[in-house]
Design a protein around this motif. Sequence first.
Motif, PDB file in Angstrom:
ATOM      1  N   UNK A  87       0.926  -1.113  -0.035  1.00 34.75           N
ATOM      2  CA  UNK A  87       0.107  -0.105  -0.084  1.00 34.75           C
ATOM      3  C   UNK A  87       0.980   1.164   0.024  1.00 34.75           C
ATOM      4  N   UNK A  88       1.882   0.842  -0.572  1.00 36.25           N
ATOM      5  CA  UNK A  88       2.978   2.264  -0.442  1.00 36.25           C
ATOM      6  C   UNK A  88       2.756   3.397  -1.493  1.00 36.25           C
ATOM      7  N   UNK A  89       1.889   3.240  -2.469  1.00 38.70           N
ATOM      8  CA  UNK A  89       1.588   4.341  -3.193  1.00 38.70           C
ATOM      9  C   UNK A  89       0.805   5.443  -2.808  1.00 38.70           C
ATOM     10  N   UNK A  90       0.963   6.572  -3.351  1.00 36.29           N
ATOM     11  CA  UNK A  90       0.099   7.724  -2.827  1.00 36.29           C
ATOM     12  C   UNK A  90      -1.185   7.797  -2.944  1.00 36.29           C
ATOM     13  N   UNK A  91      -1.823   7.140  -4.075  1.00 31.44           N
ATOM     14  CA  UNK A  91      -3.075   7.209  -4.400  1.00 31.44           C
ATOM     15  C   UNK A  91      -4.082   6.097  -3.441  1.00 31.44           C
ATOM     16  N   UNK A  92      -4.176   6.443  -2.205  1.00 30.40           N
ATOM     17  CA  UNK A  92      -4.929   5.767  -1.328  1.00 30.40           C
ATOM     18  C   UNK A  92      -6.285   5.689  -1.636  1.00 30.40           C
ATOM     19  N   UNK A  93      -7.031   4.526  -1.752  1.00 28.03           N
ATOM     20  CA  UNK A  93      -8.423   4.011  -2.219  1.00 28.03           C
ATOM     21  C   UNK A  93      -8.552   2.847  -1.387  1.00 28.03           C
ATOM     22  N   UNK A  94     -10.001   2.428  -1.379  1.00 26.68           N
ATOM     23  CA  UNK A  94     -10.097   1.048  -1.108  1.00 26.68           C
ATOM     24  C   UNK A  94      -9.494   0.134  -1.688  1.00 26.68           C
ATOM     25  N   UNK A  95      -8.931  -0.841  -1.208  1.00 27.04           N
ATOM     26  CA  UNK A  95      -8.649  -1.943  -2.190  1.00 27.04           C
ATOM     27  C   UNK A  95      -9.358  -3.384  -1.773  1.00 27.04           C
ATOM     28  N   UNK A  96      -8.736  -4.513  -2.229  1.00 30.75           N
ATOM     29  CA  UNK A  96      -9.447  -5.729  -2.082  1.00 30.75           C
ATOM     30  C   UNK A  96      -8.089  -6.807  -1.900  1.00 30.75           C
ATOM     31  N   UNK A  97      -7.003  -6.327  -1.460  1.00 30.82           N
ATOM     32  CA  UNK A  97      -6.006  -7.336  -1.269  1.00 30.82           C
ATOM     33  C   UNK A  97      -6.246  -8.541  -0.452  1.00 30.82           C
ATOM     34  N   UNK A  98      -7.103  -8.401   0.613  1.00 27.26           N
ATOM     35  CA  UNK A  98      -7.250  -9.660   1.351  1.00 27.26           C
ATOM     36  C   UNK A  98      -7.978 -10.644   0.503  1.00 27.26           C
ATOM     37  N   UNK A  99      -8.850  -9.994  -0.317  1.00 30.13           N
ATOM     38  CA  UNK A  99      -9.729 -11.078  -1.044  1.00 30.13           C
ATOM     39  C   UNK A  99      -8.833 -11.738  -2.082  1.00 30.13           C
ATOM     40  N   UNK A 100      -7.939 -10.899  -2.820  1.00 31.29           N
ATOM     41  CA  UNK A 100      -6.886 -11.521  -3.852  1.00 31.29           C
ATOM     42  C   UNK A 100      -6.135 -12.361  -3.181  1.00 31.29           C
ATOM     43  N   UNK A 101      -5.633 -12.283  -1.917  1.00 33.23           N
ATOM     44  CA  UNK A 101      -4.692 -13.145  -1.165  1.00 33.23           C
ATOM     45  C   UNK A 101      -5.478 -14.327  -1.001  1.00 33.23           C
ATOM     46  N   UNK A 102      -6.724 -14.386  -0.625  1.00 32.98           N
ATOM     47  CA  UNK A 102      -7.375 -15.508  -0.066  1.00 32.98           C
ATOM     48  C   UNK A 102      -7.736 -16.355  -1.274  1.00 32.98           C
ATOM     49  N   UNK A 103      -7.991 -15.764  -2.369  1.00 27.12           N
ATOM     50  CA  UNK A 103      -8.070 -16.625  -3.677  1.00 27.12           C
ATOM     51  C   UNK A 103      -6.810 -17.241  -4.092  1.00 27.12           C
ATOM     52  N   UNK A 104      -5.518 -16.315  -4.112  1.00 30.84           N
ATOM     53  CA  UNK A 104      -4.332 -16.920  -4.529  1.00 30.84           C
ATOM     54  C   UNK A 104      -3.817 -18.169  -3.744  1.00 30.84           C
ATOM     55  N   UNK A 105      -4.322 -17.853  -2.307  1.00 30.28           N
ATOM     56  CA  UNK A 105      -3.472 -18.954  -1.468  1.00 30.28           C
ATOM     57  C   UNK A 105      -4.550 -20.106  -0.913  1.00 30.28           C
ATOM     58  N   UNK A 106      -5.918 -19.656  -0.906  1.00 27.97           N
ATOM     59  CA  UNK A 106      -6.955 -20.740  -0.569  1.00 27.97           C
ATOM     60  C   UNK A 106      -7.931 -21.181  -1.482  1.00 27.97           C
ATOM     61  N   UNK A 107      -7.970 -20.283  -2.419  1.00 32.23           N
ATOM     62  CA  UNK A 107      -8.910 -20.476  -3.538  1.00 32.23           C
ATOM     63  C   UNK A 107     -10.351 -20.540  -3.095  1.00 32.23           C
ATOM     64  N   UNK A 108     -10.482 -19.347  -2.257  1.00 34.86           N
ATOM     65  CA  UNK A 108     -11.798 -19.003  -1.972  1.00 34.86           C
ATOM     66  C   UNK A 108     -11.904 -17.541  -1.325  1.00 34.86           C
ATOM     67  N   UNK A 109     -12.935 -16.987  -0.882  1.00 38.34           N
ATOM     68  CA  UNK A 109     -12.982 -15.701  -0.409  1.00 38.34           C
ATOM     69  C   UNK A 109     -12.792 -15.761   1.142  1.00 38.34           C
ATOM     70  N   UNK A 110     -12.425 -14.668   1.739  1.00 38.20           N
ATOM     71  CA  UNK A 110     -12.077 -14.650   3.176  1.00 38.20           C
ATOM     72  C   UNK A 110     -13.382 -14.929   4.080  1.00 38.20           C
ATOM     73  N   UNK A 111     -14.643 -14.573   3.409  1.00 39.21           N
ATOM     74  CA  UNK A 111     -15.919 -14.966   3.946  1.00 39.21           C
ATOM     75  C   UNK A 111     -16.071 -16.523   4.058  1.00 39.21           C
TER      76      UNK A 111
END
Length: 360
Positions: A87-111
Amino acid sequence: MNTFMSSRLGKLIIAAAIMCTAFFTGSGSALVHADSPVTSTAIYKAYLDVKIVAEAEKNGLTRTVADYLALPANPLDVKAAVINALYSDLAWSDREHAEEYAQLVYGKSTASLDMSALNAQEMFVIGYLKVLDHYMEPDITWITAAQKALPDSQTVALIQALAAAQQNMDCSWIITEQVLNNTKLTKDIRPEAVDIITDYMALYKGSPCQSDGEGTTRSALTDAILEDGVVLTVGDSVVLARNRLTRVDEDNYKVEPYIRNGRTMVPLKFISANFGANIAVDLKKLEATVLYMNRKTVIPNAEILNGRTFVPLRAAVEALNKQVYYDKGLIIITDKIIINPKDKLNTEAVEQIRNVLKLQ
């Protein structure tokens, strides 16, 4: 209650005020991109010599970065730096990295993930990602669970404190300072990273911390109740003792009130000490003796859990001759003030106190 100052716009205004203060006091150059506790503490800069951190800053959440975060053997502080770098860039806005990570590692959503089936480091990774994804209204459920599972880690404690501070900027410095002053924590994060956090959070020094946790100024009755006693919550180690946010046991975050066979069990030594009473425990008989105001009271059916003595709530307050208010797991023990559950001002004060404890 959703007041203006707890809204996204309100928090942005608070953040802008902090930045302006920093600028006019000569420290603005270090805070050009800063806007809140979790986004203004660029701890990754203390780890740019670590290849995976530099990659995260440059390329974002790649498969390589996700694999690093998922590997239990990798250091927790470096994982924190990797996440921070995403999240080091200056253009702060809502992201979905948690969901992207969950899909990459677990193949499912965090929910779809079962938190109880994950280890503490996994909860930390997802928790920190969730906090940064929607930083103005962060979900701190996962990071708080990680902190409870890793109570000795300074890394986790600091990140959780930043998340809690994000929810109540009025009390940001107080929340952070408690972690910085906790000498029992394992220093598993680089001193340079701690300095980055401290330098920014110190901008909040001097705040009266008079918010109820939702941006509303606390009432005089709320302050009177907090000054008069002790507030605990079932299933939580965070407490308010004489208007001071602390924990039941700074050495063991697992010490917290609980319910057994329909009875609320509370830590006797902590409560007694806050009212100036002494206790003695007979481990063979499982009895606790309370010595208070030239009066001795024996409490049977004591329980020893996590190295601490617990007794039924009612027995504790009767031994100390105190007032007690209980509602939905919230325990307020006062010296003189009697809380009337039918009085509107009283119930509003109780809700403000409940919100203060949401700082954890």
